[in-house]
Design a protein around this motif. Structure first.
Motif, PDB file in Angstrom:
ATOM      1  N   ILE A 190       1.232   2.740  -3.514  1.00 16.12           N
ATOM      2  CA  ILE A 190       0.022   3.039  -4.282  1.00 16.12           C
ATOM      3  C   ILE A 190      -0.508   4.406  -3.865  1.00 16.12           C
ATOM      4  CG2 ILE A 190      -2.346   2.314  -4.787  1.00 16.12           C
ATOM      5  CD1 ILE A 190      -1.473  -0.555  -4.141  1.00 16.12           C
TER       6      ILE A 190
ATOM      7  N   THR B 126      -7.181   3.773  -0.840  1.00 11.07           N
ATOM      8  CA  THR B 126      -6.088   3.063  -1.498  1.00 11.07           C
ATOM      9  C   THR B 126      -6.652   1.783  -2.091  1.00 11.07           C
ATOM     10  OG1 THR B 126      -4.496   3.964   0.086  1.00 11.07           O
ATOM     11  CG2 THR B 126      -3.808   2.043  -1.203  1.00 11.07           C
TER      12      THR B 126
ATOM     13  N   ARG C 138      -7.616   5.411   9.785  1.00 10.69           N
ATOM     14  CA  ARG C 138      -7.436   4.530   8.632  1.00 10.69           C
ATOM     15  C   ARG C 138      -7.989   3.141   8.955  1.00 10.69           C
ATOM     16  NH1 ARG C 138      -2.285   3.508   6.370  1.00 10.69           N
ATOM     17  NH2 ARG C 138      -3.107   4.078   4.332  1.00 10.69           N
TER      18      ARG C 138
ATOM     19  N   GLU D 241       0.812  -1.220   0.000  1.00 12.85           N
ATOM     20  CA  GLU D 241       0.000   0.000   0.000  1.00 12.85           C
ATOM     21  C   GLU D 241       0.845   1.269   0.000  1.00 12.85           C
ATOM     22  OE1 GLU D 241      -1.476   2.403   2.409  1.00 12.85           O
ATOM     23  OE2 GLU D 241      -0.793   1.708   4.377  1.00 12.85           O
TER      24      GLU D 241
ATOM     25  N   THR E  96      -9.764  -2.679   0.453  1.00 13.05           N
ATOM     26  CA  THR E  96      -9.096  -1.389   0.259  1.00 13.05           C
ATOM     27  C   THR E  96      -8.676  -0.831   1.612  1.00 13.05           C
ATOM     28  OG1 THR E  96     -11.162  -0.141   0.400  1.00 13.05           O
ATOM     29  CG2 THR E  96     -10.510  -0.925  -1.787  1.00 13.05           C
TER      30      THR E  96
ATOM     31  N   PRO F  56      -3.213   6.964  -3.079  1.00 15.61           N
ATOM     32  CA  PRO F  56      -4.642   6.896  -2.756  1.00 15.61           C
ATOM     33  C   PRO F  56      -5.474   7.712  -3.734  1.00 15.61           C
ATOM     34  CG  PRO F  56      -3.325   7.372  -0.792  1.00 15.61           C
ATOM     35  CD  PRO F  56      -2.425   7.534  -1.976  1.00 15.61           C
TER      36      PRO F  56
END
Length: 279
Positions: free
Chosen positions: A163, A178, A258, A160, A193, A165
């Motif tokens: 990547i 993400t 998160r 992650e 995700t 978001p």
């Protein structure tokens, strides 16, 4: 980007502790707080060495319908050469602590914290902890719903942290997702995700939709609206939301909020009689 993820450590509270906690189980949602993930509620699996797990979701009448979710804890030298007993099961792995050595179809991968793997049904895979540190990861399983004319998805290995978001429109960057899978790839029947709210970020309406959710809080805290109730959740808590359970969120800070999110997607609703055969 640096990331920290909460992982349960087990243990037991002292006898002087109060019994009161935030655990809630209703017909519309459940909250399994981090304080309930103790040694006494761990489970074990066949063919997994030096491994225990917390089962935080499973198909059950009145609970999750589409998926199971485990928090796996693998000690140094542990792991499995026969991890999955169900050939129809697909899997997502997400590492929250340590490093996993994952071999898929003969190719070896090292998944560090933030590491993600999508494993389609019937994939040949093994997983081991070859380090001197504890390994903890989420293992989300769902029976794959094949569609004639669509191939099954490919193996995906990612992290992650690599990547970017996707920011939700009209949120000033306070709400982002993400994504490990292209939302337009209809071969997939589930998405896992990571959703991030900056302090002050909100889901500004009561989402009410057909997708079932599992939410594990990786970092931070927030007030979450679940059906008729506002509940406070923090890193290490797990929430299950049945289909159509109204939901909203307010992330008050001081840091990011998160969570790892599961949802079922991209398939027709199954039509079957609820009370015996149709005439």
């Amino acid at each position: 980007m640096s990331a920290t993820y909460y992982a349960p450590q087990g243990g037991h509270p002292g006898q002087e502790q109060l019994l009161t906690d935030r655990a809630i189980f209703t017909e519309a949602y459940a909250v399994i707080p981090k304080g309930t993930m103790r040694d006494i509620v761990t489970s074990f699996l066949p063919f997994w060495d030096k491994t225990r797990l917390w089962v935080i979701a499973r198909p059950l009448s009145g609970f999750a319908e589409t998926f199971s979710q485990y928090i796996m804890e693998v000690a140094p030298g542990g792991g499995s050469d026969q991890p999955e007993a169900d050939p129809a099961a697909q899997a997502v792995l997400f590492v929250v602590e340590g490093t996993a050595t994952l071999t898929v179809d003969g190719e070896e991968h090292h998944l560090d914290e933030g590491g993600y793997a999508y494993l389609p049904p019937r994939a040949e895979w093994t997983l081991h902890n070859t380090t001197d540190e504890m390994l903890r990861f989420h293992w989300i399983r769902k029976a794959y719903e094949a569609v004639p004319g669509l191939d099954q998805p490919d193996i995906i290995i990612a992290n992650e942290k690599e990547i970017a978001p996707t920011v939700m429109p009209d949120t000033d960057g306070k709400w982002a997702t993400t994504r490990f899978v292209d939302p337009a790839d209809l071969r997939h029947d589930m998405h896992v995700t990571i959703v991030t709210f900056e302090p002050g970020g909100v889901i500004p309406f009561l989402e009410t939709h057909v997708m079932e959710h599992g939410l594990y809080v990786l970092e931070g805290k927030a007030a979450y609206r679940l059906n008729n109730d506002w509940v406070e959740v923090e890193a290490g808590d797990f929430m299950w939301l049945r289909a159509f359970c109204p939901q909203a969120c307010y992330a008050g800070g001081p840091g990011k909020f998160r969570y790892l999110l599961y949802k079922d997607v991209n398939r027709h609703v199954g039509l079957r009689p609820m009370f015996g055969p149709r005439p």
